[in-house]
Design a protein around this motif. Sequence first.
Motif, PDB file in Angstrom:
ATOM      1  N   ASP A   1       0.908  -1.469  -0.094  1.00 38.47           N
ATOM      2  CA  ASP A   1      -0.657   0.012   0.073  1.00 38.47           C
ATOM      3  C   ASP A   1       0.752   1.536  -0.021  1.00 38.47           C
ATOM      4  O   ASP A   1       1.574   1.362   0.650  1.00 38.47           O
ATOM      5  CB  ASP A   1      -0.670   0.158   1.681  1.00 38.47           C
ATOM      6  N   PRO A   2       0.717   1.957  -1.134  1.00 40.99           N
ATOM      7  CA  PRO A   2       1.722   3.093  -1.420  1.00 40.99           C
ATOM      8  C   PRO A   2       1.644   4.576   0.351  1.00 40.99           C
ATOM      9  O   PRO A   2       2.729   5.316   0.664  1.00 40.99           O
ATOM     10  CB  PRO A   2       1.069   3.769  -2.244  1.00 40.99           C
ATOM     11  N   ALA A   3       0.619   4.276   0.618  1.00 45.20           N
ATOM     12  CA  ALA A   3       0.380   5.129   1.617  1.00 45.20           C
ATOM     13  C   ALA A   3       0.745   4.734   3.044  1.00 45.20           C
ATOM     14  O   ALA A   3       0.949   4.995   3.781  1.00 45.20           O
ATOM     15  CB  ALA A   3      -1.131   5.079   1.848  1.00 45.20           C
ATOM     16  N   ILE A   4       1.451   3.235   3.127  1.00 42.94           N
ATOM     17  CA  ILE A   4       2.047   2.585   3.907  1.00 42.94           C
ATOM     18  C   ILE A   4       3.731   2.212   4.090  1.00 42.94           C
ATOM     19  O   ILE A   4       4.583   3.093   4.677  1.00 42.94           O
ATOM     20  CB  ILE A   4       1.330   1.376   4.694  1.00 42.94           C
ATOM     21  N   THR A   5       3.505   1.975   2.735  1.00 49.03           N
ATOM     22  CA  THR A   5       5.045   1.854   2.165  1.00 49.03           C
ATOM     23  C   THR A   5       5.923   2.877   1.498  1.00 49.03           C
ATOM     24  O   THR A   5       7.212   2.803   1.842  1.00 49.03           O
ATOM     25  CB  THR A   5       5.209   1.008   1.038  1.00 49.03           C
ATOM     26  N   GLY A   6       5.105   4.036   1.868  1.00 46.64           N
ATOM     27  CA  GLY A   6       5.711   5.733   0.975  1.00 46.64           C
ATOM     28  C   GLY A   6       6.825   5.642   0.201  1.00 46.64           C
ATOM     29  O   GLY A   6       7.312   6.353  -0.647  1.00 46.64           O
ATOM     30  N   LYS A   7       6.439   4.590  -1.146  1.00 51.66           N
ATOM     31  CA  LYS A   7       7.465   4.144  -2.237  1.00 51.66           C
ATOM     32  C   LYS A   7       5.614   4.319  -3.099  1.00 51.66           C
ATOM     33  O   LYS A   7       4.565   3.721  -3.101  1.00 51.66           O
ATOM     34  CB  LYS A   7       7.852   3.063  -2.332  1.00 51.66           C
ATOM     35  N   PRO A   8       5.832   5.089  -4.441  1.00 50.10           N
ATOM     36  CA  PRO A   8       4.948   4.803  -5.480  1.00 50.10           C
ATOM     37  C   PRO A   8       4.199   3.267  -5.788  1.00 50.10           C
ATOM     38  O   PRO A   8       4.936   2.574  -5.250  1.00 50.10           O
ATOM     39  CB  PRO A   8       5.414   5.213  -6.956  1.00 50.10           C
ATOM     40  N   VAL A   9       3.156   2.788  -5.964  1.00 49.00           N
ATOM     41  CA  VAL A   9       2.245   1.923  -6.181  1.00 49.00           C
ATOM     42  C   VAL A   9       3.773   1.539  -7.368  1.00 49.00           C
ATOM     43  O   VAL A   9       3.350   1.615  -8.403  1.00 49.00           O
ATOM     44  CB  VAL A   9       0.778   1.951  -7.029  1.00 49.00           C
ATOM     45  N   GLY A  10       3.243  -0.282  -6.921  1.00 45.34           N
ATOM     46  CA  GLY A  10       3.846  -0.979  -8.226  1.00 45.34           C
ATOM     47  C   GLY A  10       5.905  -0.535  -8.438  1.00 45.34           C
ATOM     48  O   GLY A  10       5.818  -0.455  -9.681  1.00 45.34           O
TER      49      GLY A  10
END
Lengths: 343, 343
Positions: free
Chosen positions: B241-250
């Motif tokens: 989840d980008p909101a949690i990982t801090g990285k863009p989707v995929g």
Amino acid sequence: MTNPAGRPPVAPSAAELLAGARAAVVPVMREAVDALPEPMRRMAGYHLGWWNTEGGPETGAAGKMLRPALVLAAAAACGDATHAAAPGAAVELIHNFTLLHDDVIDGDRLRRGRETVWSRWGVPAAITLGDAMHACAVAQLVSRLPAQLAIGAAVRVEATVIDISVGQHQDCDFERRTGVDVAEYAAMAVAKTGSLFGTSCALGALAARADPTTVAAMDTFGRELGIACQLADDLLGIWGDPAITGKPVGNDLARRKQSMPVVAAMSSKTAAGQELSALYRRGRPLTAADVERATRLIEATGARTEVLRIADDRVSAALAALPDRAAAGDLLVLVDAIVHRDR
Amino acid sequence: MTNPAGRPPVAPSAAELLAGARAAVVPVMREAVDALPEPMRRMAGYHLGWWNTEGGPETGAAGKMLRPALVLAAAAACGDATHAAAPGAAVELIHNFTLLHDDVIDGDRLRRGRETVWSRWGVPAAITLGDAMHACAVAQLVSRLPAQLAIGAAVRVEATVIDISVGQHQDCDFERRTGVDVAEYAAMAVAKTGSLFGTSCALGALAARADPTTVAAMDTFGRELGIACQLADDLLGIWGDPAITGKPVGNDLARRKQSMPVVAAMSSKTAAGQELSALYRRGRPLTAADVERATRLIEATGARTEVLRIADDRVSAALAALPDRAAAGDLLVLVDAIVHRDR
């Protein structure tokens, strides 16, 4: 040393000492390199000058083995060279790991007339191979020496890796600025070259189980000799005979390198020094005519003579540090070869 | 463990174990870093997330301390964590030295939302700082542990540095070719991630003076857990989840990274796998629409399910290796946190 035949001992030549060091340490290095998986094993052997890029035999590309020769000679000076092969191999592997990274940092495509590892296999290969070679050096050192010697040896080797890293960092910084002074340059040379020479001699003494005072004296001897060796390199980089050094005339000047004669000339506050600074500041490599002019300017400031004097002082300091000059025959042979070399 | 108050022991949370590891090892790491001369000291503290680029305090940028927590938890599982701080600091310094070099190799400009050292201070600074941090790790390890423990610990750490270098080299090689298979990818993940996890657990056991069988079992436990951790990373790199990982989707797909789900999909011999290979072969970063398509293709091959299964198998293998599960409470808390993390 005993001499059962009763003949006066004949001092070995520097070439014999270097060959003896090679014979002692290459099997140890080879074992460490053979334990690396392919293709790193092959790249390591290539970098060390043993093999060509395809893994076939190579001649004339290996290093001089000066540092292992210092380990062995220092151990002999302290009366026991039986444990000197492992530290000898370690300092040579450390030296070569730093060369792998230096070639990346300096963008050098050639070393001893052959393509550098990063130029042949890419920057990632050269960085990771250097890291692995650093690890090999320490792993074989601590696993071959008796435990109590191993700890002291590993601590010295790693302190030296920190010194070399700091020295290389300073050297890069010098290339980007003006106004480097002689003391700063000397501190960089101690870190980048003196430290590993000092550690080589200290490890030889440690391996012979010398007392701490002797180990410290050997460290000082090697450190001072290392600086003298760096200054001899700097002099050859400007006044060396291209037919012997294998490098173009005034190679360091053409690349606008901040070597000791250049630093001394620029900080001399003479008109010649200022003209040299202006040549360097132009921001492009020097032409052949520029190099000739720069060489004359450096001589006019008296910097060549000054650097020769500093190198002499360092050699004197090295010799003064020797705990027992009578026992240090092999070390004296190596000092002479380093100071009077022409390439 | 004794429990004098007679209350049932309350298991610490993963957050508490990580905080405990930080409290134990940061003072040791700090001492090693403080011994570096400026500007290397400041760059080291910046990279470690302690300070901003000017040397002022920084919050929220430090590493998770997973590897030191494993050292401490493994030592506790073997009954004595009193000597675990030095190996804990060593593995964290080793991890960070490899990150410094990886960022250069991968050309990554950001780490934990901040500029990487090479991006801020140049490639030479990042290479030399990494070398110095490697040396710091080993020097503090061997000088703080009792001699006989120190040798074994240093040999393990350096063997792991060789593994990581080999793994990084393989990873770079994968980016340049097609047809990487699942076994090759797994071998790379063992070298690049599993080895240091294994060594962390083995050092914890060594520091507790566990017998060789227990040390080997802890190594296996950590190694298997490390691979599971790498696979969890790979899954988050695509489905996180980008909101949690801090990285863009995929993020990994956009960069055409050869992570395990991609490798498994491509080697599945399905139409979806072939379409994914074609997308990767186009030779340019994937668009948002491409990433969405690639994600669906990977799911269609069954690779997501397969990677989840492999990760589960690795966790089972890790748990099966534990010599005394009843004593391994802290390790089990860390396993749970690693397997079920969402960033």
